[in-house]
Structures are given as C-alpha cells and as structure tokens.
Design a protein around this motif. Structure first.
Motif, PDB file in Angstrom:
ATOM      1  N   THR A 275       0.851  -1.184   0.000  1.00 43.43           N
ATOM      2  CA  THR A 275       0.000   0.000   0.000  1.00 43.43           C
ATOM      3  C   THR A 275       0.889   1.236   0.000  1.00 43.43           C
ATOM      4  O   THR A 275       1.821   1.334   0.800  1.00 43.43           O
ATOM      5  N   PHE A 276       0.604   2.152  -0.904  1.00 42.60           N
ATOM      6  CA  PHE A 276       1.390   3.376  -1.029  1.00 42.60           C
ATOM      7  C   PHE A 276       0.501   4.579  -0.748  1.00 42.60           C
ATOM      8  O   PHE A 276      -0.584   4.714  -1.311  1.00 42.60           O
ATOM      9  N   ILE A 277       0.947   5.471   0.142  1.00 46.71           N
ATOM     10  CA  ILE A 277       0.243   6.714   0.436  1.00 46.71           C
ATOM     11  C   ILE A 277       1.161   7.881   0.097  1.00 46.71           C
ATOM     12  O   ILE A 277       2.284   7.958   0.594  1.00 46.71           O
ATOM     13  N   SER A 278       0.682   8.780  -0.754  1.00 47.57           N
ATOM     14  CA  SER A 278       1.428  10.005  -1.035  1.00 47.57           C
ATOM     15  C   SER A 278       0.853  11.138  -0.202  1.00 47.57           C
ATOM     16  O   SER A 278      -0.302  11.524  -0.369  1.00 47.57           O
ATOM     17  N   CYS A 279       1.674  11.674   0.706  1.00 42.29           N
ATOM     18  CA  CYS A 279       1.269  12.809   1.547  1.00 42.29           C
ATOM     19  C   CYS A 279       2.010  14.080   1.158  1.00 42.29           C
ATOM     20  O   CYS A 279       2.071  15.029   1.948  1.00 42.29           O
ATOM     21  N   ILE A 280       2.590  14.110  -0.023  1.00 45.00           N
ATOM     22  CA  ILE A 280       3.344  15.287  -0.451  1.00 45.00           C
ATOM     23  C   ILE A 280       2.417  16.478  -0.676  1.00 45.00           C
ATOM     24  O   ILE A 280       1.382  16.349  -1.323  1.00 45.00           O
ATOM     25  N   GLY A 281       2.802  17.605  -0.155  1.00 44.06           N
ATOM     26  CA  GLY A 281       2.088  18.849  -0.418  1.00 44.06           C
ATOM     27  C   GLY A 281       2.974  20.010  -0.018  1.00 44.06           C
ATOM     28  O   GLY A 281       3.470  20.050   1.108  1.00 44.06           O
ATOM     29  N   ARG A 282       3.199  20.923  -0.946  1.00 45.46           N
ATOM     30  CA  ARG A 282       4.054  22.060  -0.624  1.00 45.46           C
ATOM     31  C   ARG A 282       3.524  23.314  -1.309  1.00 45.46           C
ATOM     32  O   ARG A 282       3.335  23.341  -2.517  1.00 45.46           O
ATOM     33  N   PHE A 283       3.257  24.354  -0.511  1.00 43.11           N
ATOM     34  CA  PHE A 283       2.835  25.631  -1.068  1.00 43.11           C
ATOM     35  C   PHE A 283       4.030  26.361  -1.682  1.00 43.11           C
ATOM     36  O   PHE A 283       5.176  26.168  -1.266  1.00 43.11           O
ATOM     37  N   GLY A 284       3.747  27.202  -2.644  1.00 44.96           N
ATOM     38  CA  GLY A 284       4.781  28.047  -3.224  1.00 44.96           C
ATOM     39  C   GLY A 284       4.866  29.373  -2.507  1.00 44.96           C
ATOM     40  O   GLY A 284       4.116  29.656  -1.565  1.00 44.96           O
ATOM     41  N   GLU A 285       5.775  30.207  -2.964  1.00 49.51           N
ATOM     42  CA  GLU A 285       5.972  31.514  -2.343  1.00 49.51           C
ATOM     43  C   GLU A 285       4.998  32.546  -2.887  1.00 49.51           C
ATOM     44  O   GLU A 285       4.806  33.603  -2.294  1.00 49.51           O
TER      45      GLU A 285
END
Length: 240
Positions: free
Chosen positions: A74-84
C-alpha cells in the motif's frame, strides 16, 4: 493483516504522523517512510529513506528502495508544498511562470512519476497494490498559489486514469482531498487565507488532523477494492 508493506511518501508530514499513530498497534504491517528531512521519531516506521524529491531521479530512488514485492503493498502520497507566490499575488502585475512550474513539478509530476514506477514494478512482480493519493480541496475550489491548485486538480485526473487503466490488474487507486486542517504547511499560510478557507466550509472550523487521517487510513487499509477510482472529500463542505 499479514505480509503487508505500507510505503509513505512525505512521512514527516503532520498527516503522515497522525496516520502512523492510528496504525501503531498493528504489528503485522511493515511501514517504510520517505521524506526530505531527517527521520521523525515515529516508532512504527520499520525503515526510512531521506531524499530531496527534486535532486534525484525516480529510477535511482527505486533502485535503492529495499522493498519486497512478494508482499501486498500500500502506497500513500502525503506530499504537499505551497509556493511563495500564493500569498503575494494580489496587487501584482505579473505571474512567475518559474514558480508555477516549480509547484506543479513538486506536487504533481513527482507524485505521478513515483506512482508510475511503483505500478510498473508491481505489474512485473505480480504484486497486489493499493495507491492512495492525498490531494486538496484546492482541486475543486482553486488556489491563489496557482501552481499548487493546478497540481492538486491534476492529482484527481491521476487517480481516475490510473484506476481506469490498472484496476483489472490488481492495482486499486483512491484519492483523498482534505480541506484546511492544522498542519505544519497550513501554519505557513496567512491568517487571512486560513480564515477565508474556514468560512467557506459548512461547519465553520478547520479540520482536525485525526479526522483526515482516519479517512486516509480507511482508504489505504480498509476500503473495498470496488471503491477504486473514488476521490473522497474531507473538507467540512468547502466547495467554493
């Protein structure tokens, strides 16, 4: 659940920590974490890889991952990054193409590449796999951080397209789109933007990370395969 590996991309995030806390009593799941910082103190991580998502090829990452494809994965992607740019755009007369593309690359292209490489290996080894992509309510309501909003909308298309193409071959793909909740990333957003998002919900409050984690955990480890292709909103009713 036996012989099961849980792979989390963005393992140091607030959400990943809450997911792992809810799973800490499950001794039968092997948990592998990946993130760009030093390993957080999550005792339930069986293994960890530190890497800069933008500084190494996906193919190289997969060559170095010590995963056993004889197990269910099972793979979970929790990536999240706001820009400037999102908090500064109002009143400006120009838009930074470089910044928009940077956010699309981090929030969409990297996750897409990782999912594709994972699927290729699971198909090769005949490994049953479930993919859960954590997106954002920005996929429906948009974002002043334009690259972020584009990327999160793209993740919905990724979930639907991968599910449509590979569900019949043992690859289940689901999405979870949280609204605003207390996290390290959300704390970097201005109080004005946070309040606007909260007032856009029906419930008039931010979500609790445990609420989001329960839904992600359900999608990853409990939801039936017949839910493949579903994109689950956990946003307090934020659709504008």
């Amino acid at each position: 659940m036996t012989n099961h590996t849980l792979l989390i991309l963005g393992a140091n995030s607030t959400l990943a920590g809450a997911i792992l806390k809810q799973q800490e009593k499950s001794n039968s799941i092997n948990v592998f974490g990946i993130d760009r910082q030093d390993k957080a103190s999550y005792s339930q991580l069986s293994d960890y890889m530190k890497l800069d998502f933008t500084g190494i090829s996906i193919q190289q990452i997969w060559q170095d991952l010590p995963l056993d494809f004889s197990n269910e994965l099972t793979f979970i992607s929790c990536i999240g990054r706001f820009g400037e740019q999102g908090s500064q755009l109002q009143g400006q007369s120009s838009l930074s193409t470089k910044e928009v593309l940077k956010q699309v690359n981090i929030n969409l292209m990297y996750v897409t590449s990782f999912c594709c490489e994972l699927i290729n290996r699971c198909l090769y080894y005949g490994c049953k796999c479930r993919i859960v992509v954590v997106g954002s309510s920005a996929s429906w309501v948009g974002s002043r951080d334009i690259g972020y909003g584009i990327a999160k909308a793209g993740l919905n298309g990724l979930v639907l397209s991968l599910s449509k193409s590979f569900a019949s071959r043992g690859i289940t793909v689901l999405g979870v789109n949280p609204g605003i909740f207390d996290s390290l990333m959300a704390r970097n957003v201005s109080a004005e933007r946070q309040q606007y998002a909260i007032q856009s919900t029906h419930i008039k409050r931010a979500g609790q990370v445990e609420e989001i984690a329960k839904v992600v955990g359900y999608a990853a480890l409990e939801a039936p395969d017949y839910m493949t292709g579903a994109i689950l909103p956990v946003n307090g009713g934020q659709y504008t």
